[in-house]
Design an enzyme around this catalytic site. Structure first.
Site, PDB file in Angstrom:
ATOM      1  N   PHE A   1      39.212  43.380  37.525  1.00  0.00           N
ATOM      2  CA  PHE A   1      38.483  42.492  36.612  1.00  0.00           C
ATOM      3  C   PHE A   1      36.996  42.822  36.534  1.00  0.00           C
ATOM      4  CE2 PHE A   1      37.376  40.360  40.580  1.00  0.00           C
ATOM      5  CZ  PHE A   1      36.060  39.992  40.342  1.00  0.00           C
TER       6      PHE A   1
ATOM      7  N   CYS B   1      32.030  46.836  43.595  1.00  0.00           N
ATOM      8  CA  CYS B   1      32.562  47.548  44.762  1.00  0.00           C
ATOM      9  C   CYS B   1      31.464  48.349  45.448  1.00  0.00           C
ATOM     10  CB  CYS B   1      33.695  48.471  44.352  1.00  0.00           C
ATOM     11  SG  CYS B   1      33.109  49.801  43.307  1.00  0.00           S
TER      12      CYS B   1
HETATM   13  P1  NAD Z   1      43.190  43.349  42.306  1.00  0.00           P
HETATM   14  O1  NAD Z   1      43.659  44.335  43.315  1.00  0.00           O
HETATM   15  O2  NAD Z   1      43.544  41.923  42.475  1.00  0.00           O
HETATM   16  O3  NAD Z   1      43.758  43.743  40.842  1.00  0.00           O
HETATM   17  C1  NAD Z   1      43.599  45.061  40.341  1.00  0.00           C
HETATM   18  C2  NAD Z   1      44.746  45.360  39.380  1.00  0.00           C
HETATM   19  O4  NAD Z   1      45.983  45.355  40.090  1.00  0.00           O
HETATM   20  C3  NAD Z   1      44.900  44.340  38.245  1.00  0.00           C
HETATM   21  O5  NAD Z   1      45.197  45.042  37.063  1.00  0.00           O
HETATM   22  C4  NAD Z   1      46.051  43.473  38.705  1.00  0.00           C
HETATM   23  O6  NAD Z   1      46.811  42.960  37.629  1.00  0.00           O
HETATM   24  C5  NAD Z   1      46.900  44.425  39.519  1.00  0.00           C
HETATM   25  N1  NAD Z   1      47.598  43.734  40.623  1.00  0.00           N
HETATM   26  C6  NAD Z   1      47.180  42.645  41.308  1.00  0.00           C
HETATM   27  N2  NAD Z   1      48.048  42.337  42.296  1.00  0.00           N
HETATM   28  C7  NAD Z   1      49.035  43.266  42.235  1.00  0.00           C
HETATM   29  C8  NAD Z   1      50.214  43.497  42.997  1.00  0.00           C
HETATM   30  N3  NAD Z   1      50.555  42.714  44.020  1.00  0.00           N
HETATM   31  N4  NAD Z   1      50.995  44.553  42.657  1.00  0.00           N
HETATM   32  C9  NAD Z   1      50.662  45.369  41.641  1.00  0.00           C
HETATM   33  N5  NAD Z   1      49.546  45.190  40.877  1.00  0.00           N
HETATM   34  C10 NAD Z   1      48.747  44.163  41.162  1.00  0.00           C
HETATM   35  O7  NAD Z   1      41.614  43.550  42.187  1.00  0.00           O
HETATM   36  P2  NAD Z   1      40.553  42.665  41.388  1.00  0.00           P
HETATM   37  O8  NAD Z   1      40.356  41.379  42.095  1.00  0.00           O
HETATM   38  O9  NAD Z   1      40.856  42.650  39.937  1.00  0.00           O
HETATM   39  O10 NAD Z   1      39.226  43.572  41.562  1.00  0.00           O
HETATM   40  C11 NAD Z   1      38.342  43.442  42.639  1.00  0.00           C
HETATM   41  C12 NAD Z   1      38.618  44.488  43.690  1.00  0.00           C
HETATM   42  O11 NAD Z   1      38.495  45.793  43.124  1.00  0.00           O
HETATM   43  C13 NAD Z   1      37.614  44.458  44.841  1.00  0.00           C
HETATM   44  O12 NAD Z   1      38.307  44.627  46.042  1.00  0.00           O
HETATM   45  C14 NAD Z   1      36.711  45.658  44.562  1.00  0.00           C
HETATM   46  O13 NAD Z   1      36.075  46.217  45.690  1.00  0.00           O
HETATM   47  C15 NAD Z   1      37.681  46.614  43.973  1.00  0.00           C
HETATM   48  N6  NAD Z   1      37.004  47.643  43.195  1.00  0.00           N
HETATM   49  C16 NAD Z   1      36.918  48.884  43.746  1.00  0.00           C
HETATM   50  C17 NAD Z   1      36.242  49.883  43.061  1.00  0.00           C
HETATM   51  C18 NAD Z   1      36.116  51.262  43.636  1.00  0.00           C
HETATM   52  O14 NAD Z   1      35.730  52.156  42.921  1.00  0.00           O
HETATM   53  N7  NAD Z   1      36.434  51.487  44.900  1.00  0.00           N
HETATM   54  C19 NAD Z   1      35.652  49.595  41.822  1.00  0.00           C
HETATM   55  C20 NAD Z   1      35.770  48.309  41.302  1.00  0.00           C
HETATM   56  C21 NAD Z   1      36.460  47.331  41.995  1.00  0.00           C
END
Ligand code: NAD
Length: 497
Positions: A150, A282
């Site tokens: 998100f 992140c």
């Molecule tokens: P999230 O893991 O909840 O969701 C990410 C994606 O995965 C979404 O599209 C979601 O629909 C899907 N998803 C969620 N739960 C799932 C499951 N159980 N099985 C399969 N798919 C699933 O992450 P978020 O809350 O949207 O984003 C925030 C996180 O992203 C933070 O931990 C942040 O650090 C990380 N992030 C990392 C980077 C990087 O480059 N390392 C960059 C941006 C964000």
């Protein structure tokens, strides 16, 4: 009643036949802006079949023509930059300045995708053996998938599909269900830029959609950005189904502050890097490691952080916006409460933050702790809110030990006036992206985004040369031509004496 958003399948924006929908809300008001469908099994199959069929023709389109689609796309994105930023701010709550930055950093990756011809050149060598030459060709993989979080609904989709498609692949994007309006608009502009039917598909939904994509035999590669548990699940499941996977996950980024650093630079950079975008980055700095006497600056840090006031995205004075959801806010409040219970000293507590006119917003104010130990949940867990924890050590070596003991390795920075200290830190620290007097060292797209350790699962990173390698494979051709096949029987054997 909010409207359901469509999905892009086989070149058409289609209403979903889904029975279940997810509410997309304004995080400052809880107003429901739209409904995101949970794509049905038939819709997922239709998108994959269309992407598979489109690959057959798209991979044959000359590289210059593929690059021209990207040239038109980057132009359209720039024309619609402010409109995109407003859609993005509306659904994420980011300030307009942050929202514009989100869109702009995505555009920079599209600019790189315009350069795909140079990025896809292989290597050649003649006479690798007598009369034998070898050349390597870079070819696309097939149908690739992107699953995005998100917190950067423009930048992160744009890390993925432009480069993959420019390289000759077709692509299925599954954006975050929390802010899918920006990715839909990005996609409309991509179609307007001349992308042929089927080259890009957009499916909405959450876990079930992702799991179908992860296991489908027609998917070749998966690019994921999101949290650690989901990243591990994606990497394990995708690779178990023999797919290429890159999974960028959560982080806990440290800034090391040496006593010789420029105080004002340290403080203003620390405030921005920890609370900007409400800490939902992140690469946010979530741990400040004060070395030696630099700990004297914590009082001034507290004063500067206390001045930050969150607000609605249209408020030009707001330092940052609300958290994305009520669940996200509850999680941050829980971690703050647990930190206090564990004995950390809370210098600023943003748990009871309010913003006039927006009583229902997911507000959390700037929060500052000191006296934190590496055993506390405040230190171990990614908080993803405007919360900074301060730790104190005596030497640079101790700071390096602390950072290297962390399971994460996304980003870190050191503030110092000493070239020797900076050189030692950059060499010894086990983190993939290091800033020297730069708080958030995100590499521009001609480099790659190189998180390490628990912040990244895979081998090849996002964008830059590694991004192109992730979405392609190399074929080496070794060739020899015999004299008797040569034109008019000319004898081309070279007699070496
Ligand atoms: P999230 O893991 O909840 O969701 C990410 C994606 O995965 C979404 O599209 C979601 O629909 C899907 N998803 C969620 N739960 C799932 C499951 N159980 N099985 C399969 N798919 C699933 O992450 P978020 O809350 O949207 O984003 C925030 C996180 O992203 C933070 O931990 C942040 O650090 C990380 N992030 C990392 C980077 C990087 O480059 N390392 C960059 C941006 C964000």
């Amino acid at each position: 009643m909010a409207k359901a958003i469509p999905q892009l399948i086989d070149g058409e924006w289609r209403e979903s036949r889904a029975r279940e929908f997810i509410e997309v809300t304004d995080p400052a008001t809880q107003e429901v802006l739209a409904l995101a469908p949970k794509a049905t099994a038939e819709e997922i199959e239709a998108a994959i079949a269309s992407a598979k069929a489109a690959f057959v023709t798209w991979r044959e389109v000359p590289v210059s023509d593929r690059a021209r689609v990207m040239l038109r796309y980057q132009h359209l994105l720039k024309e619609h930059h402010d409109e995109l930023a407003e859609i993005l701010a509306g659904e994420t709550g980011k300030t307009l300045a942050d929202a514009k930055g989100d869109v702009w950093r995505g555009i920079e990756v599209v600019e790189q995708a315009c350069n795909i011809a140079s990025l896809m050149m292989g290597e050649t060598m003649e006479n690798v053996a007598r009369d034998i030459d070898t050349a390597s060709w870079i070819q696309p993989l097939g149908v690739c998938v992107g699953i995005t979080p998100f917190n950067f609904p423009a930048m992160i989709p744009l890390w993925m599909f432009p480069l993959a498609i420019a390289a000759g692949n077709t692509f299925i994007l599954k954006p975050s269900e929390q802010d899918p309006l920006t990715p839909n608009r990005l996609t409309e502009l991509f179609i307007e830029a001349g992308a042929p039917k089927g080259v890009l598909q957009v499916l909405h939904g959450a876990r079930e959609v992702v799991d179908s994509l992860l296991t489908h035999p027609d998917i070749r590669a998966i690019s994921f950005v999101g949290s650690v548990p989901v990243g591990q699940h994606i990497y394990r499941t995708g690779t178990a189904h023999l797919k290429r996977v890159q999974a960028f996950a959560g982080a806990k980024n440290h800034m090391v502050i040496m006593p010789d650093a420029n105080t004002q630079q340290v403080l203003s950079n620390l405030v921005g890097a920890s609370c900007g975008a409400a800490g939902q980055r992140c690469m946010a700095i979530s741990v400040a490691v004060f070395v030696g006497e630099s700990k004297q600056w914590i009082d001034e840090l507290q004063a500067q952080m206390a001045d930050l006031q969150p607000g609605y995205w249209t408020d030009g004075h707001a330092a940052f916006g609300p958290l994305i959801s009520q669940q996200a806010k509850q999680r941050v409040l829980r971690l703050i409460a647990e930190g206090k219970a564990e004995g950390a000293q809370c210098l600023l507590d943003g748990s009871h933050c309010t913003v006039e006119g927006y009583p229902n917003g997911n507000w959390v104010g700037p929060t500052l702790f000191r006296g934190v130990t590496s055993k506390m949940g405040l230190y171990r867990e990614e908080i993803f809110g405007p919360v900074l924890v301060c730790m104190e050590v005596d030497t640079l070596e101790e700071a390096i030990e602390l950072v290297n003991a962390s399971p994460y390795g996304n980003g870190t920075s050191i503030f110092t006036r000493s070239g020797g200290a900076a050189r030692h830190y950059q060499h010894a620290v086990e983190v993939g992206q290091v800033g020297i007097n730069v708080p958030v060292p995100v590499p521009l797209p001609f480099f790659s985004f190189t998180g390490w350790k628990g912040s990244f699962y895979g081998d090849l990173h996002a964008y830059g040369k590694q991004g192109v390698r992730f979405f392609t494979e190399t074929k080496t051709v070794t060739s020899r031509w015999f004299d008797e096949d040569s034109v008019a029987g000319a004898n081309m054997t070279i007699q070496l004496k």
